[in-house]
Design a protein around this motif. Structure first.
Motif, mmCIF file in Angstrom:
data_model
loop_
_atom_site.group_PDB
_atom_site.id
_atom_site.type_symbol
_atom_site.label_atom_id
_atom_site.label_comp_id
_atom_site.label_asym_id
_atom_site.label_seq_id
_atom_site.Cartn_x
_atom_site.Cartn_y
_atom_site.Cartn_z
ATOM 1 N N ASN A 1 0.749 -1.244 0.053
ATOM 2 C CA ASN A 1 -0.069 0.051 -0.134
ATOM 3 C C ASN A 1 0.898 1.170 -0.081
ATOM 4 N N ALA A 2 0.746 2.107 -1.062
ATOM 5 C CA ALA A 2 1.576 3.474 -1.067
ATOM 6 C C ALA A 2 1.396 4.337 0.021
ATOM 7 N N GLY A 3 0.290 4.286 0.460
ATOM 8 C CA GLY A 3 0.031 5.255 1.632
ATOM 9 C C GLY A 3 0.940 4.881 2.832
ATOM 10 N N ALA A 4 0.593 3.516 3.042
ATOM 11 C CA ALA A 4 1.290 3.089 4.398
ATOM 12 C C ALA A 4 2.822 3.126 4.366
#
Lengths: 338, 338
Positions: free
Chosen positions: B48-51
């Motif tokens: 996950n890019a955000g994490a």
DNA sequence: GCCGGGCGTCGAAGCGCTTCGACGACTATG
DNA sequence: CATAGTCGTCGAAGCGCTTCGACGCCCGGC
């Protein structure tokens, strides 16, 4: 790097209150809101995009896939891209630029990683290999262009069939009985990008109905190629009095070569172009044309994507923009016509 | 949505192990690595890019600011943008597309939110209002184009001064004594985008050294405008035998109008263009030209940005690409020359 | 045979934000 | 005057990942 917690401390409230001030998802009393807003300004706070994306599972990013090729209809693409970026910003989204290079892998990467909330895909082919993946993704997707099968898809495009028909009508009304179509480069047809075929289909059908003969030749955007194409057209149909051009790059060569051959536009031959307004008005002759509404397409695509994200849009929706033909100085009555 | 934890469970290892397999930041035994990789594939895991961005404070995104105007040197911009996107991907970065519209606010937003790790700015003006912000940001920045003051900045650009000089030399060698420069649209000079001025400066200086007379006229990319410009040039300097054009859109009008006036290229007048290769080779005459290395500029910009991110690049670094003049069929000996 | 040092793995502590449930303090209601 | 409802605020629990320190284990050296 100022964090939300620091803003909260500075304003003397809890972190969640700051968050609610920012998002407006719960009501906040005016004094508190002002205090928080003041702290935000004073500290120069900017929410961290990553943290926000993680917590809300929304990235506020729309991915835009543009074709890798830089050899064709570049201005149109650029215009679309810029319209997409601008419209997206006005809805609070940023735009991630993906090139077709990665192909389907890019789709998988972006949908899988949650990098983007939605996806806009340009230059869709009739049987595009990205389609199955886009179908499978739970990410809202909008296509610019029309694939063969639009079931379950949201698409935006100029109505090229109607565009073709419109050109045929205009020329037929002016008394032309033999029309030549200078099409896109052969490569475009080989890729089955749809729009070229659809224009041609519209032209053929309407020309048939109106009893006008039509000759179609693909053509690269160079002078050599145009020269060859032109000779072949006049060899085969010496009575040709009108041209429809769909290849931006071919417009200047066409006008230039016609002039060199001593054929006056629009006295001897009429020319109708399918191209962006700017090209039509800046050519050596102001061209009668059907505009390609690039900005409109980009804008619509974003708005559809945003609507889908908000849950307020139907699953399947094909938006075909109605073509508009603007008469300028390149088309006139056919030479022999009454 | 598969998470790293699920992969870990599936592979029978801890989450950190999976993370290290992914990043390679610690050694992992071959059997473990294979097991993990197999699980990743089987579950179809995508980080996950955000994490990732939150935890590592690295977004793996490079922001690209393109000018909003779609009226100028569009193909060059597009080519740069695509080169940037492609090169960035090959280094594991995605590209965020920003339009100049927001101006300095965009810089603040992106640097503040950690949306991007680095920034590439196109179409820099001599006294660009974004410069102070870029200076202040701890984000690595690369400019494509040259502002007035490059202290502390990393820039990439074609050496336009050398380009001008090169054109002057080429024409002087062919015996031309009166050269006319068809420049960019007046708006370009008003914005002080630098490159137009620098070309002119190079031309002037070298022409002066070689005893060649130079006349410069700004010009829009339309036939009308070109027509006017051309008359004024020949009125003022009837002995003009050579042209340098820097405005892509003006090239076709120029060639076309010269032909109509009965001036043959290159027998009566020579033409040297500063434009992308593609334009030079597809014009009605194959043009002697200095290429604008758009791809190279995009590629270099990304590589500099990546190097800065890795900490392996100097703070200040101005990369001027050496111009190359390719002789084609539009330039020849001056009419009266020996 | 004992000890020091890699190597490979794990647990846990965040990264900065959103969001849910809870809770006090009011206001309106019968 | 008691009660239900509303409004504004808070605390805490994650979101999915990275990364640091710790901890076995096995190897070689003496």
């Amino acid at each position: 790097m100022v964090t939300l917690a620091e803003v909260a401390r500075h304003a003397g409230v809890s972190a969640s209150t700051v968050s609610y001030v920012l998002s407006g998802k719960r009501s906040i009393s005016a004094p508190t809101r002002e205090r928080v807003e003041h702290s935000i300004k004073e500290l120069g706070y900017h929410p961290n995009a990553g943290a926000r994306a993680l917590a809300s599972s929304r990235s506020n990013i729309i991915a835009l896939m543009v074709p890798l090729r830089t050899d064709m209809y570049v201005p149109v693409m650029m215009e679309i891209a810029i319209a997409v970026a601008t419209t997206a910003r006005s809805h609070g989204y940023d735009v991630l630029l993906l090139t077709g290079e990665e192909g389907p892998a890019a789709v998988r990467r972006v949908t899988g990683s949650g990098l983007a909330d939605a996806m806009i895909v340009m230059d869709v082919e009739l049987e595009d290999e990205r389609l199955p993946l886009l179908h499978a993704a739970r990410q809202p997707t909008v296509l610019i262009g029309l694939p063969a099968d639009t079931v379950g898809l949201t698409c935006v495009d100029l109505d090229f069939t109607a565009t073709g028909a419109l050109c045929a009508e205009h020329l037929a009304e002016l008394g032309h009985r033999e029309i030549a179509v200078v099409g896109e480069a052969p490569a475009v047809y080989e890729r089955h990008t749809g729009f070229a075929e659809r224009t041609l289909e519209g032209l053929r059908r309407r020309a048939g109905e109106l009893g006008v003969r039509l000759l179609h030749r693909a053509c690269e955007g160079s002078y050599e190629s145009m020269d060859g194409t032109l000779s072949r057209i006049f060899d085969e149909r010496p009575g040709t009095t009108a041209f429809v051009v769909q290849n931006e790059a071919a417009i200047d060569p066409l006008l230039s070569l016609l002039r060199r051959q001593g054929r006056a536009v629009p006295e001897d031959v009429s020319v109708v172009a399918v191209c962006p307004e700017q090209v039509a008005t800046q050519a050596s002759v102001r061209l009668t044309s059907v505009a390609i509404p690039a900005q409109e397409m980009g804008r619509r695509a974003v708005e559809l994507a945003v609507a889908k994200l908000a849950g307020g849009a139907p699953e399947e929706q094909v938006t075909l923009l109605a073509p508009e033909l603007t008469v300028r100085s390149s088309s006139g009555r056919a030479p022999g016509a009454p």
